[in-house]
Motif scaffolding. Sequence first.
Motif, short mmCIF file in Angstrom:
data_model
loop_
_atom_site.label_atom_id
_atom_site.label_comp_id
_atom_site.label_asym_id
_atom_site.label_seq_id
_atom_site.Cartn_x
_atom_site.Cartn_y
_atom_site.Cartn_z
N GLY A 188 0.80 -1.21 0.00
CA GLY A 188 0.00 0.00 0.00
C GLY A 188 0.83 1.26 0.00
N ASP A 189 0.52 2.14 0.97
CA ASP A 189 1.18 3.45 1.03
C ASP A 189 1.82 3.71 2.38
N VAL A 190 2.20 2.65 3.11
CA VAL A 190 2.75 2.85 4.45
C VAL A 190 4.19 3.36 4.38
N ASP A 191 4.62 4.01 5.46
CA ASP A 191 5.95 4.60 5.53
C ASP A 191 6.88 3.89 6.50
N GLU A 192 6.32 3.16 7.47
CA GLU A 192 7.11 2.57 8.53
C GLU A 192 7.09 1.05 8.43
N ARG A 193 8.25 0.42 8.68
CA ARG A 193 8.32 -1.04 8.63
C ARG A 193 7.43 -1.69 9.70
N LEU A 194 7.27 -1.00 10.85
CA LEU A 194 6.39 -1.54 11.87
C LEU A 194 4.97 -1.72 11.35
N ASP A 195 4.56 -0.83 10.43
CA ASP A 195 3.22 -0.94 9.86
C ASP A 195 3.12 -2.07 8.84
N ALA A 196 4.25 -2.61 8.42
CA ALA A 196 4.27 -3.70 7.44
C ALA A 196 4.79 -4.99 8.08
N LYS A 197 4.47 -5.20 9.35
CA LYS A 197 5.07 -6.33 10.06
C LYS A 197 4.60 -7.67 9.52
N THR A 198 3.39 -7.73 8.94
CA THR A 198 2.96 -8.98 8.33
C THR A 198 3.84 -9.32 7.14
N ALA A 199 4.06 -8.36 6.27
CA ALA A 199 4.93 -8.59 5.11
C ALA A 199 6.35 -8.91 5.55
N CYS A 200 6.86 -8.17 6.52
CA CYS A 200 8.22 -8.43 7.02
C CYS A 200 8.34 -9.83 7.59
N GLY A 201 7.32 -10.26 8.35
CA GLY A 201 7.36 -11.59 8.93
C GLY A 201 7.37 -12.68 7.88
N LEU A 202 6.61 -12.49 6.81
CA LEU A 202 6.60 -13.49 5.74
C LEU A 202 7.93 -13.53 5.00
N VAL A 203 8.52 -12.37 4.77
CA VAL A 203 9.82 -12.33 4.09
C VAL A 203 10.88 -13.01 4.95
N ASP A 204 10.83 -12.80 6.26
CA ASP A 204 11.85 -13.35 7.15
C ASP A 204 11.67 -14.85 7.41
N TRP A 205 10.41 -15.33 7.47
CA TRP A 205 10.16 -16.69 7.91
C TRP A 205 9.57 -17.60 6.84
N ALA A 206 9.08 -17.05 5.75
CA ALA A 206 8.56 -17.86 4.65
C ALA A 206 8.96 -17.24 3.31
N PRO A 207 10.25 -16.95 3.11
CA PRO A 207 10.67 -16.25 1.89
C PRO A 207 10.38 -17.03 0.62
N GLU A 208 10.33 -18.36 0.73
CA GLU A 208 10.08 -19.17 -0.45
C GLU A 208 8.67 -18.97 -1.01
N ARG A 209 7.77 -18.39 -0.20
CA ARG A 209 6.40 -18.16 -0.66
C ARG A 209 6.20 -16.75 -1.23
N CYS A 210 7.18 -15.89 -1.11
CA CYS A 210 7.02 -14.47 -1.47
C CYS A 210 7.68 -14.19 -2.81
N VAL A 211 6.88 -13.93 -3.85
CA VAL A 211 7.45 -13.71 -5.19
C VAL A 211 7.73 -12.25 -5.48
N GLY A 212 7.01 -11.34 -4.80
CA GLY A 212 7.21 -9.93 -5.10
C GLY A 212 6.40 -9.04 -4.18
N GLN A 213 6.52 -7.74 -4.42
CA GLN A 213 5.78 -6.74 -3.64
C GLN A 213 5.02 -5.82 -4.59
N TRP A 214 3.90 -5.27 -4.07
CA TRP A 214 3.10 -4.31 -4.83
C TRP A 214 2.96 -3.08 -3.96
N ARG A 215 3.33 -1.91 -4.52
CA ARG A 215 3.35 -0.67 -3.74
C ARG A 215 2.66 0.45 -4.49
#
Length: 325
Positions: free
Chosen positions: A11-38
């Motif tokens: 979306g349009d967030v500015d802080e990583r804390l606001d994207a903690k779901t995305a960060c958690g998936l990248v850190d713990w399930a990177p094989e499932r993450c193909v890209g980002q949409w911003r």
Amino acid sequence: MIPGKYLLFLGDVDERLDAKTACGLVDWAPERCVGQWRLPNCGINLGLPDMDFGEALKAGAKTLVIGITPFGGAIAPAWTGPIAAALRAGLNVASGMHMRLETVPEIAAAAEASGATLFNVRVPAQNYPVGTGRRRTGRRMLMIGTDCAVGKKYSALAIAREMNSAGLKATFRATGQTGILIAGTGVPIDAVVSDFVAGAAEALSPDNDADHWDVIEGQGSIFHPAYAGVALGLLHGSQPDAIILCHAAGRTHVDGYPDFPLPGISACIDANLSLAARTNPTVRCIGISINTAALPENAREPYLASLRAAFGLPCFDPLATRAQA
């Protein structure tokens, strides 16, 4: 199970804390993450390829995961159009918001027209009874915190991983939307009606083998002016044999509440032990987990060492150092 792989919506967030779901998936399930949409004004970058919906489908994505968790859990109007466009393109959509996807007319219409599926991760899958306080077989370890977003999920995932690597019986038990997306199961504990939170925590960690550990992701903090209730219900229902205190180094007040200073680590441990003893009188604190991201790299280990010396407990960063189970 939510079909993967995932395109992460930032979306349009500015802080990583606001994207903690995305960060958690990248850190713990990177094989499932193909890209980002911003959106154009998004202020964060997770290092994934920026993809449109067609590119994501070609890369194997099946689900657009809303990777942001704004205060209050509402879907912002600026996100509605892109989410509907993803559905029309053929992607499913998964959300960890309190606000259900189908309550947004444009999103509901796009899903119906395309045949795509809407997944509301933060909606309990069943009704839960009130807590009983009955002692259960097996053992339980609960992450507790000085505040929200201090590393409770990361700590539980790291400890469960290390315990399994050491040949111990351990299961990560997710209590929030990100943990559920990573584990594939769990209870969105902050979406359970307050009278039934303890009962939901009991259901999440049922009777088990005597040498099996449920490693339970914590939620909120008993010191939080808004979210203490969920933390207390989880503390009572989990009946932990052990707690791990989680803290973010350098944080001095409750995030978003500048008038509420954080308690000291010792005060936080003592208060949680006192409350946890209501359902498990033998509970003890066995470690301290610190998010050291705000510290200079050369200050991290001395900070952890100082806590080890002060408390006589293992002290680790679940990302920068390995959890010693």
